[in-house]
Design a protein around this motif. Sequence first.
Motif, PDB file in Angstrom:
ATOM      1  N   VAL A 140       0.871  -1.180   0.000  1.00 25.83           N
ATOM      2  CA  VAL A 140       0.000   0.000   0.000  1.00 25.83           C
ATOM      3  C   VAL A 140       0.906   1.228   0.000  1.00 25.83           C
ATOM      4  N   THR A 141       0.878   1.989  -1.094  1.00 28.62           N
ATOM      5  CA  THR A 141       1.754   3.152  -1.207  1.00 28.62           C
ATOM      6  C   THR A 141       1.032   4.474  -0.965  1.00 28.62           C
ATOM      7  N   GLU A 142      -0.291   4.469  -1.067  1.00 32.36           N
ATOM      8  CA  GLU A 142      -1.092   5.660  -0.769  1.00 32.36           C
ATOM      9  C   GLU A 142      -2.411   5.226  -0.136  1.00 32.36           C
ATOM     10  N   SER A 143      -2.902   6.052   0.776  1.00 29.33           N
ATOM     11  CA  SER A 143      -4.215   5.794   1.366  1.00 29.33           C
ATOM     12  C   SER A 143      -4.860   7.118   1.734  1.00 29.33           C
ATOM     13  N   LYS A 144      -6.169   7.060   1.942  1.00 28.24           N
ATOM     14  CA  LYS A 144      -6.892   8.251   2.378  1.00 28.24           C
ATOM     15  C   LYS A 144      -7.769   7.879   3.553  1.00 28.24           C
ATOM     16  N   SER A 145      -8.072   8.848   4.377  1.00 27.40           N
ATOM     17  CA  SER A 145      -8.913   8.605   5.545  1.00 27.40           C
ATOM     18  C   SER A 145     -10.376   8.813   5.198  1.00 27.40           C
ATOM     19  N   LEU A 146     -11.209   7.904   5.672  1.00 25.53           N
ATOM     20  CA  LEU A 146     -12.655   8.015   5.541  1.00 25.53           C
ATOM     21  C   LEU A 146     -13.203   7.761   6.931  1.00 25.53           C
ATOM     22  N   GLU A 147     -13.636   8.835   7.584  1.00 27.51           N
ATOM     23  CA  GLU A 147     -14.017   8.801   8.990  1.00 27.51           C
ATOM     24  C   GLU A 147     -12.833   8.277   9.797  1.00 27.51           C
ATOM     25  N   ASP A 148     -12.944   7.128  10.443  1.00 24.52           N
ATOM     26  CA  ASP A 148     -11.824   6.612  11.243  1.00 24.52           C
ATOM     27  C   ASP A 148     -11.119   5.425  10.575  1.00 24.52           C
ATOM     28  N   LEU A 149     -11.265   5.311   9.253  1.00 21.09           N
ATOM     29  CA  LEU A 149     -10.722   4.184   8.508  1.00 21.09           C
ATOM     30  C   LEU A 149      -9.783   4.671   7.414  1.00 21.09           C
ATOM     31  N   ASP A 150      -8.638   4.019   7.252  1.00 20.26           N
ATOM     32  CA  ASP A 150      -7.729   4.320   6.148  1.00 20.26           C
ATOM     33  C   ASP A 150      -8.048   3.394   4.984  1.00 20.26           C
ATOM     34  N   LEU A 151      -8.287   3.968   3.798  1.00 22.19           N
ATOM     35  CA  LEU A 151      -8.582   3.203   2.599  1.00 22.19           C
ATOM     36  C   LEU A 151      -7.411   3.310   1.629  1.00 22.19           C
ATOM     37  N   ALA A 152      -6.964   2.178   1.111  1.00 21.48           N
ATOM     38  CA  ALA A 152      -5.869   2.175   0.146  1.00 21.48           C
ATOM     39  C   ALA A 152      -6.324   2.812  -1.157  1.00 21.48           C
ATOM     40  N   THR A 153      -5.537   3.741  -1.679  1.00 20.25           N
ATOM     41  CA  THR A 153      -5.843   4.374  -2.962  1.00 20.25           C
ATOM     42  C   THR A 153      -4.806   4.039  -4.020  1.00 20.25           C
ATOM     43  N   ARG A 154      -3.682   3.443  -3.599  1.00 22.44           N
ATOM     44  CA  ARG A 154      -2.699   2.936  -4.554  1.00 22.44           C
ATOM     45  C   ARG A 154      -2.020   1.721  -3.920  1.00 22.44           C
ATOM     46  N   VAL A 155      -2.083   0.604  -4.643  1.00 22.63           N
ATOM     47  CA  VAL A 155      -1.497  -0.645  -4.161  1.00 22.63           C
ATOM     48  C   VAL A 155      -0.651  -1.239  -5.278  1.00 22.63           C
ATOM     49  N   VAL A 156       0.607  -1.522  -4.985  1.00 24.44           N
ATOM     50  CA  VAL A 156       1.500  -2.185  -5.930  1.00 24.44           C
ATOM     51  C   VAL A 156       1.381  -3.687  -5.694  1.00 24.44           C
ATOM     52  N   VAL A 157       1.158  -4.437  -6.776  1.00 21.71           N
ATOM     53  CA  VAL A 157       1.008  -5.888  -6.716  1.00 21.71           C
ATOM     54  C   VAL A 157       2.197  -6.512  -7.440  1.00 21.71           C
ATOM     55  N   GLN A 158       2.879  -7.457  -6.777  1.00 15.95           N
ATOM     56  CA  GLN A 158       4.006  -8.146  -7.397  1.00 15.95           C
ATOM     57  C   GLN A 158       3.875  -9.651  -7.204  1.00 15.95           C
ATOM     58  N   LEU A 159       3.970 -10.389  -8.294  1.00 19.25           N
ATOM     59  CA  LEU A 159       4.101 -11.843  -8.230  1.00 19.25           C
ATOM     60  C   LEU A 159       5.592 -12.111  -8.133  1.00 19.25           C
ATOM     61  N   GLN A 160       6.001 -12.856  -7.098  1.00 17.12           N
ATOM     62  CA  GLN A 160       7.424 -13.078  -6.855  1.00 17.12           C
ATOM     63  C   GLN A 160       7.728 -14.551  -6.657  1.00 17.12           C
ATOM     64  N   TYR A 161       8.966 -14.932  -7.043  1.00 15.61           N
ATOM     65  CA  TYR A 161       9.486 -16.247  -6.674  1.00 15.61           C
ATOM     66  C   TYR A 161       9.785 -16.225  -5.181  1.00 15.61           C
ATOM     67  N   THR A 162       9.675 -17.363  -4.521  1.00 13.05           N
ATOM     68  CA  THR A 162      10.006 -17.442  -3.099  1.00 13.05           C
ATOM     69  C   THR A 162      11.439 -17.907  -2.867  1.00 13.05           C
ATOM     70  N   ASP A 163      12.176 -18.164  -3.917  1.00 12.18           N
ATOM     71  CA  ASP A 163      13.555 -18.665  -3.813  1.00 12.18           C
ATOM     72  C   ASP A 163      14.441 -17.655  -3.083  1.00 12.18           C
ATOM     73  N   PRO A 164      14.947 -17.997  -1.885  1.00 15.60           N
ATOM     74  CA  PRO A 164      15.764 -17.063  -1.107  1.00 15.60           C
ATOM     75  C   PRO A 164      17.150 -16.818  -1.715  1.00 15.60           C
ATOM     76  N   ASP A 165      17.555 -17.656  -2.662  1.00 16.24           N
ATOM     77  CA  ASP A 165      18.868 -17.481  -3.289  1.00 16.24           C
ATOM     78  C   ASP A 165      18.865 -16.392  -4.361  1.00 16.24           C
ATOM     79  N   LEU A 166      17.688 -15.981  -4.815  1.00 14.43           N
ATOM     80  CA  LEU A 166      17.599 -14.919  -5.813  1.00 14.43           C
ATOM     81  C   LEU A 166      17.665 -13.551  -5.146  1.00 14.43           C
ATOM     82  N   LYS A 167      18.240 -12.581  -5.844  1.00 15.69           N
ATOM     83  CA  LYS A 167      18.220 -11.197  -5.357  1.00 15.69           C
ATOM     84  C   LYS A 167      16.778 -10.699  -5.425  1.00 15.69           C
ATOM     85  N   SER A 168      16.438  -9.736  -4.588  1.00 18.76           N
ATOM     86  CA  SER A 168      15.044  -9.273  -4.516  1.00 18.76           C
ATOM     87  C   SER A 168      14.527  -8.775  -5.863  1.00 18.76           C
ATOM     88  N   ARG A 169      15.357  -8.092  -6.643  1.00 20.13           N
ATOM     89  CA  ARG A 169      14.886  -7.595  -7.944  1.00 20.13           C
ATOM     90  C   ARG A 169      14.687  -8.722  -8.956  1.00 20.13           C
TER      91      ARG A 169
END
Length: 100
Positions: free
Chosen positions: A41-70
């Motif tokens: 969640v990279t951006e959110s806005k407040s609605l009453e007492d709740l934070d709503l996500a307004t921008r979410v980055v989605v990444q499908l990733q390998y779980t292999d710990p030997d790979l660099k994060s990128r």
Amino acid sequence: MTTATKDKTKVLEYKGHPLRRKDNLIYYGSMSDKYIIMLQVTESKSLEDLDLATRVVVQLQYTDPDLKSRDRVVKKSEKTSFYEAIDLANVWLERALVAG
């Protein structure tokens, strides 16, 4: 949406896959599988007492710990709501796990 594990702690799940949250990062899927989804969640806005996500980055990733994060990133997208992001995440994860 929750299930009990061996140690009696509750794990939040969405469509059969676990969800884990740390601050603005949400991991969807199991680290024991070949792929996992990272939602940031990279951006959110407040609605009453709740934070709503307004921008979410989605990444499908390998779980292999030997790979660099990128090098782990297979697919990446950006959505304007958490619902859109988790919906896309579910489709990507299901297809990736079936394809192997």
